[in-house]
Structure formats: structure tokens, C-alpha cells
Scaffold this active site. Structure first.
Site, PDB file in Angstrom:
ATOM      1  N   HIS A 154       9.785  65.577  78.415  1.00  0.00           N
ATOM      2  CA  HIS A 154      10.244  65.476  77.030  1.00  0.00           C
ATOM      3  C   HIS A 154       9.562  64.309  76.327  1.00  0.00           C
ATOM      4  O   HIS A 154       8.981  63.420  76.964  1.00  0.00           O
ATOM      5  CB  HIS A 154      11.771  65.359  76.960  1.00  0.00           C
ATOM      6  CG  HIS A 154      12.335  64.186  77.676  1.00  0.00           C
ATOM      7  ND1 HIS A 154      12.479  64.136  79.047  1.00  0.00           N
ATOM      8  CD2 HIS A 154      12.789  62.991  77.221  1.00  0.00           C
ATOM      9  CE1 HIS A 154      12.997  62.982  79.394  1.00  0.00           C
ATOM     10  NE2 HIS A 154      13.189  62.261  78.307  1.00  0.00           N
ATOM     11  N   ARG A 211      22.752  58.184  76.158  1.00  0.00           N
ATOM     12  CA  ARG A 211      22.196  59.004  77.253  1.00  0.00           C
ATOM     13  C   ARG A 211      22.859  58.689  78.584  1.00  0.00           C
ATOM     14  O   ARG A 211      22.975  57.517  78.952  1.00  0.00           O
ATOM     15  CB  ARG A 211      20.690  58.755  77.380  1.00  0.00           C
ATOM     16  CG  ARG A 211      20.007  59.753  78.302  1.00  0.00           C
ATOM     17  CD  ARG A 211      18.521  59.469  78.453  1.00  0.00           C
ATOM     18  NE  ARG A 211      18.265  58.747  79.676  1.00  0.00           N
ATOM     19  CZ  ARG A 211      17.075  58.253  80.015  1.00  0.00           C
ATOM     20  NH1 ARG A 211      16.031  58.387  79.222  1.00  0.00           N
ATOM     21  NH2 ARG A 211      16.917  57.624  81.161  1.00  0.00           N
ATOM     22  N   HIS A 255       7.307  62.457  79.442  1.00  0.00           N
ATOM     23  CA  HIS A 255       7.745  62.015  80.774  1.00  0.00           C
ATOM     24  C   HIS A 255       8.910  62.863  81.264  1.00  0.00           C
ATOM     25  O   HIS A 255       9.535  63.599  80.493  1.00  0.00           O
ATOM     26  CB  HIS A 255       8.169  60.548  80.737  1.00  0.00           C
ATOM     27  CG  HIS A 255       9.415  60.318  79.925  1.00  0.00           C
ATOM     28  ND1 HIS A 255       9.423  60.379  78.550  1.00  0.00           N
ATOM     29  CD2 HIS A 255      10.702  60.062  80.305  1.00  0.00           C
ATOM     30  CE1 HIS A 255      10.652  60.162  78.109  1.00  0.00           C
ATOM     31  NE2 HIS A 255      11.450  59.975  79.154  1.00  0.00           N
ATOM     32  N   ASP A 311      12.507  61.926  83.289  1.00  0.00           N
ATOM     33  CA  ASP A 311      13.240  60.675  83.503  1.00  0.00           C
ATOM     34  C   ASP A 311      13.251  60.254  84.973  1.00  0.00           C
ATOM     35  O   ASP A 311      13.528  61.062  85.863  1.00  0.00           O
ATOM     36  CB  ASP A 311      14.691  60.816  83.005  1.00  0.00           C
ATOM     37  CG  ASP A 311      14.739  60.885  81.470  1.00  0.00           C
ATOM     38  OD1 ASP A 311      13.881  60.246  80.819  1.00  0.00           O
ATOM     39  OD2 ASP A 311      15.617  61.591  80.942  1.00  0.00           O
TER      40      ASP A 311
HETATM   41  C1  SIN Z   1      14.521  59.819  76.052  1.00  0.00           C
HETATM   42  O1  SIN Z   1      13.346  59.879  76.414  1.00  0.00           O
HETATM   43  O2  SIN Z   1      15.455  59.779  76.856  1.00  0.00           O
HETATM   44  C2  SIN Z   1      14.869  59.775  74.570  1.00  0.00           C
HETATM   45  C3  SIN Z   1      14.409  60.968  73.829  1.00  0.00           C
HETATM   46  C4  SIN Z   1      14.708  60.845  72.371  1.00  0.00           C
HETATM   47  O3  SIN Z   1      15.103  59.764  71.898  1.00  0.00           O
HETATM   48  O4  SIN Z   1      14.522  61.820  71.638  1.00  0.00           O
END
Ligand code: SIN
Length: 299
Positions: free
Chosen positions: A275, A290, A120, A122
Site C-alpha cells: 500500500h 492504525r 510497502h 507493514d
Molecule cells: C500506512 O502506511 O499505514 C498509512 C497509509 C495511509 O496513511 O494512507
């Protein structure tokens, strides 16, 4: 349109920091070594960081032994910060930080344990998806826990001219709720959303191919996590086209796999990349913080 890139007068004239930007031996990504994001960063240094982010799409600031407040202040130099709809997983006292973690304390999850299990970008489910996200390692497992990044400019450029012509004018729906109940059935700790939370994440319509607002490069902008349908196509045709694009967009030749080191702060561009969290064995602990920077309306 450019990122906010704000600084005050004290910061603007701060002493230079001596740091290197080293490109990874991978389709995308670079590391930044020698910078301390908790110290004032002058405008010249900041411009180098901004350039590295635009050129490499994901940059890894090594060895950032910094506080949540430092993480937030650095993130804010790129723009205003999103507050994630899952307020249950905000860091206490710092709502700008979403805790990403598989750790349970007293039987309760301390963070979003299955963040990123599907590819996805974000916040693509909002009319103004995120510019970029900064994920800071707090506690890392001895095995697993990698994060993968797929370059969607390369994915667009590698499509056949016929497919490029077909998808360029298309729009697609993105929905936060698309996989929510499926994830909840696998992970019952996922909170049931309140009506107020559901109202915050009404589906958004996005271009299938977006133009990066700062570099002008085109990128594919559909994801297996959030994209539900191509607008105006019968469902079977839409499903078939999306399946083809999903498979294409994450081919190994577009992907960098990040193996986390202690205190890494990873900053990726959601306008250029998708990602994926590769997964952590259940018995090992993983915790990251995050921040998510607001972006522009895709075009
Ligand atoms: C995310 O998608 O923000 C998390 C990615 C991760 O935990 O590696």
C-alpha cells in the site's frame, strides 16, 4: 496456519448482524456495509468477514462510529497486535494504536505524518511481518489523502515464466532503516531513533516470493520502502532486478485506490498487498488510527 479468529462463548452465540459484502469495480477490494464492529459478532458472521478478507485482500467497513477500544478489540479477533517502534506516535492509553496524521499541535506532530509515502507491506522488516492492518478514519481532508493498494498475487501471476523461475528461489533483505534518514531529512519532525529502537528493527531476510499461509497463493514480497538488496547478487544486479520488480508490482492493473469516507475502517492483508499513501496537501488535516496484527514467518 490460520489467523487466531478468537471469540468467547458470549460472542460466539450473539445475534446475527445483517451485512453485505460488495466487491469493488477494481482489481482488488470490497466494502462491507451494515456491520457494526463494536457490537458482538457471532462466529458465522465472523467467518464471512474472514472469508471476504481472504478473497478481496482489502475490505472497507463503512460507517464505523466506534471507539479506539472497539477498534482494538475487533482487530484482536484476528491475532495479537504489534506495538509500533515509533512509540512517540502511540495513542495515549492505547499503545496498540499508531496515529497516522499530518497534524501538528503546538508545533509538535501528533502522529506519523509521512506513513506510507513509499510502497510497502507493514512490518516486512521483522522476521514475522504483519498479517494485516486496520486503519480507521478520524479526520479527513477535503482533497487528497487517498490510499492505494496493489495486489501482489496478481503481480506474481503476471510475471513472465522466465522471471518467475529466476526470482522464485531468491531471498531479499528488508530494513526499517533503509529510508529512515532520507525521510528524516525531508521531515525533520521524524524522531531520531534511540539505540533501543534501532535494536528492535534489525534487518530481516525474506523470500522474494511468499506463499499466503491461509490461501496457498504466491505473492511478490519486495517493496521500495524496505527492501535493500537481493541476497547473493552483486549490488548492481540486485539494484536492477529490484527496480524491475518494484515497477512491475504496482502497475495500474493491480491497484485499487481508496478514497476515504467518514468513519471508514479499512482492513488490508499485508501478505497479499502493498500500500501507499497518495499524499495530503500540507494545509489540510488528516488523522487516522492504525492497529497492526502480528503475522507468521513468510515461506
Ligand atoms: C500506512 O502506511 O499505514 C498509512 C497509509 C495511509 O496513511 O494512507
Amino acid at each position: 496456519m490460520t489467523a487466531v479468529l478468537s471469540s468467547d462463548a458470549g460472542t460466539r452465540n450473539a445475534p446475527a448482524q445483517h451485512f453485505e459484502v460488495r466487491r469493488f469495480d477494481a482489481p482488488v477490494g470490497a466494502e462491507i456495509v451494515g456491520l457494526d464492529i463494536s457490537k458482538p459478532i457471532n462466529d458465522v458472521d465472523f467467518a464471512r468477514i474472514h472469508r471476504a478478507h481472504l478473497d478481496h485482500h482489502v475490505v472497507v467497513f463503512r460507517d464505523q462510529q466506534v471507539t479506539p477500544a472497539d477498534h482494538i478489540a475487533f482487530s484482536r479477533r484476528f491475532g495479537a497486535l504489534e506495538i509500533h517502534v515509533l512509540h512517540q506516535f502511540q495513542l495515549k492509553g492505547h499503545p496498540e494504536i499508531l496515529i497516522v496524521s499530518n497534524i501538528k499541535e503546538n508545533g509538535e506532530p501528533i502522529g506519523l505524518g509521512d506513513a506510507g509515502v513509499y510502497w510497502h507491506s507493514d512490518i516486512s522488516y521483522k522476521p514475522r511481518p504483519s498479517l494485516g492492518s486496520l486503519l480507521h478514519a478520524q479526520e479527513l481532508p477535503s482533497q487528497g489523502g487517498d490510499t492505494l493498494f496493489a495486489d501482489q498475487h496478481l503481480a506474481w501471476e503476471a510475471l513472465s515464466p522466465d522471471l518467475q523461475k529466476r526470482v522464485l528461489p531468491l531471498k531479499a533483505e528488508h530494513s526499517y532503516l533503509a529510508k529512515y534518514e532520507e525521510l528524516r531529512s525531508k521531515n525533520p519532525w521524524r524522531p531520531k531513533l534511540s539505540q533501543a529502537q534501532i535494536d528492535q528493527v534489525a534487518p530481516a531476510i525474506q523470500p522474494v516470493v511468499r506463499t499466503h499461509p491461509e490461501t496457498g497463493r504466491k505473492a511478490l514480497f519486495v517493496s521500495e520502502h524496505f527492501t535493500t538488496r537481493i541476497v547473493g547478487l552483486p549490488q548492481d544486479e540486485s539494484d536492477a532486478l529490484l527496480a524491475e520488480l518494484f515497477a512491475h508490482s504496482v502497475k495500474p492493473e493491480f491497484v485499487y485506490r481508496h478514497h476515504w469516507a467518514p468513519h471508514d475502517l479499512v482492513f488490508w492483508d499485508n501478505r497479499s498487498l502493498m500500500h501507499l499513501a497518495a499524499g495530503t496537501p500540507d494545509e489540510l488535516r488528516r488523522k487516522l488510527y492504525r492497529t497492526t496484527i502480528e503475522g507468521d514467518t513468510p515461506f
